[in-house]
Write a protein that holds these residues in place. Structure first.
Motif, mmCIF file in Angstrom:
data_model
loop_
_atom_site.group_PDB
_atom_site.id
_atom_site.type_symbol
_atom_site.label_atom_id
_atom_site.label_comp_id
_atom_site.label_asym_id
_atom_site.label_seq_id
_atom_site.Cartn_x
_atom_site.Cartn_y
_atom_site.Cartn_z
ATOM 1 N N GLN A 55 4.058 -11.896 2.882
ATOM 2 C CA GLN A 55 2.753 -12.321 3.399
ATOM 3 C C GLN A 55 1.903 -11.145 3.875
ATOM 4 O O GLN A 55 0.712 -11.312 4.153
ATOM 5 C CB GLN A 55 2.930 -13.308 4.558
ATOM 6 C CG GLN A 55 3.531 -14.633 4.115
ATOM 7 C CD GLN A 55 3.597 -15.597 5.271
ATOM 8 O OE1 GLN A 55 4.530 -15.548 6.071
ATOM 9 N NE2 GLN A 55 2.595 -16.460 5.391
ATOM 10 N N CYS B 29 0.858 -22.829 6.669
ATOM 11 C CA CYS B 29 1.284 -21.479 6.305
ATOM 12 C C CYS B 29 0.101 -20.543 6.501
ATOM 13 O O CYS B 29 -1.016 -20.879 6.117
ATOM 14 C CB CYS B 29 1.731 -21.476 4.844
ATOM 15 S SG CYS B 29 2.268 -19.854 4.280
ATOM 16 N N LEU B 30 0.368 -19.380 7.126
ATOM 17 C CA LEU B 30 -0.721 -18.424 7.372
ATOM 18 C C LEU B 30 -1.355 -17.956 6.067
ATOM 19 O O LEU B 30 -2.508 -17.520 6.058
ATOM 20 C CB LEU B 30 -0.189 -17.215 8.160
ATOM 21 C CG LEU B 30 0.258 -17.493 9.603
ATOM 22 C CD1 LEU B 30 0.874 -16.238 10.209
ATOM 23 C CD2 LEU B 30 -0.898 -17.998 10.458
ATOM 24 N N HIS C 229 11.221 -22.509 5.953
ATOM 25 C CA HIS C 229 9.921 -22.116 5.393
ATOM 26 C C HIS C 229 9.912 -20.619 5.068
ATOM 27 O O HIS C 229 9.470 -20.202 3.993
ATOM 28 C CB HIS C 229 8.831 -22.479 6.405
ATOM 29 C CG HIS C 229 7.432 -22.100 6.006
ATOM 30 N ND1 HIS C 229 6.478 -23.031 5.681
ATOM 31 C CD2 HIS C 229 6.830 -20.884 5.880
ATOM 32 C CE1 HIS C 229 5.343 -22.400 5.363
ATOM 33 N NE2 HIS C 229 5.536 -21.101 5.487
ATOM 34 N N HIS D 124 9.760 -18.300 1.467
ATOM 35 C CA HIS D 124 8.834 -17.197 1.160
ATOM 36 C C HIS D 124 9.562 -16.048 0.455
ATOM 37 O O HIS D 124 9.033 -15.458 -0.472
ATOM 38 C CB HIS D 124 8.207 -16.649 2.448
ATOM 39 C CG HIS D 124 6.928 -17.318 2.849
ATOM 40 N ND1 HIS D 124 5.800 -17.327 2.054
ATOM 41 C CD2 HIS D 124 6.585 -17.988 3.978
ATOM 42 C CE1 HIS D 124 4.818 -17.979 2.681
ATOM 43 N NE2 HIS D 124 5.276 -18.398 3.854
HETATM 44 NI NI NI Z 1 4.250 -19.508 5.259
#
Ligand code: NI
Length: 170
Positions: free
Chosen positions: A51, A93-94, A135, A139
């Motif tokens: 991310q 989710c960011l 979660h 990722h």
């Molecule tokens: Ni996420």
């Protein structure tokens, strides 16, 4: 240092991450610190390295949003060794800001991972912590929460995001 958070559409989010090998290095320690700083500034409870554009198996989680040091978890090369029960609840989710949907996950999860020094750690989580661990592990395997939705819901969100990208609003 606060990283820019990569958004849905960037291929790094759908790429399987590489295991970490540089345990104990100043670079790894700094990176993990920066991940926490980035996560807190975005008001997230979990963040995975892809991310922030780094395709390595590193996640940080803090369901207390920085309030309780005991809730600060560094999970490197993690695996889930036990899952029990189910929970269904809203998940976001960011990297997919503005979209939240119900996702069914295990209610309890046990994660085994390494810390920055390469020592084995084990975290037992229920409810939100269990959800965050599942979660974040997703990722690292290039999987987003959208994959857990019905095809109909998933396509609807994808179409909305495509429009936002076209409009330069993503
Ligand atoms: Ni996420």
């Amino acid at each position: 240092m606060i990283y820019k958070i990569v958004k849905y559409g960037d291929p790094v989010l759908e790429t399987k991450c590489e295991p970490v090998t540089n345990f104990g290095s100043p670079e790894l320690k700094q990176f993990v610190e920066d991940m926490f700083e980035t996560m807190y500034s975005a008001k997230g409870v979990g963040l995975a390295a892809p991310q922030v554009g780094v395709s390595e198996r590193i996640t940080v989680i803090d369901t207390s949003l920085g309030e309780d040091p005991a809730e600060k978890h560094v999970l490197i090369n993690p695996e889930i060794v036990l899952k029990e029960g189910t929970q269904t609840g809203e998940e976001g989710c960011l990297s997919i800001p503005g979209f939240r949907e119900d996702v069914t996950r295990a209610q309890k999860a046990v994660m085994r991972a390494r810390n920055v020094d390469g020592e084995t750690v084990e975290v037992v989580g229920e409810d939100l912590l269990a959800r965050a661990m599942q979660h974040e592990l997703d990722h690292l395997n290039g999987v987003l929460f959208l994959s857990h939705l019905s095809p109909l819901k998933r396509d609807l969100i994808r179409r909305k995001i495509k429009k936002l990208i076209k409009a330069g609003e993503w």
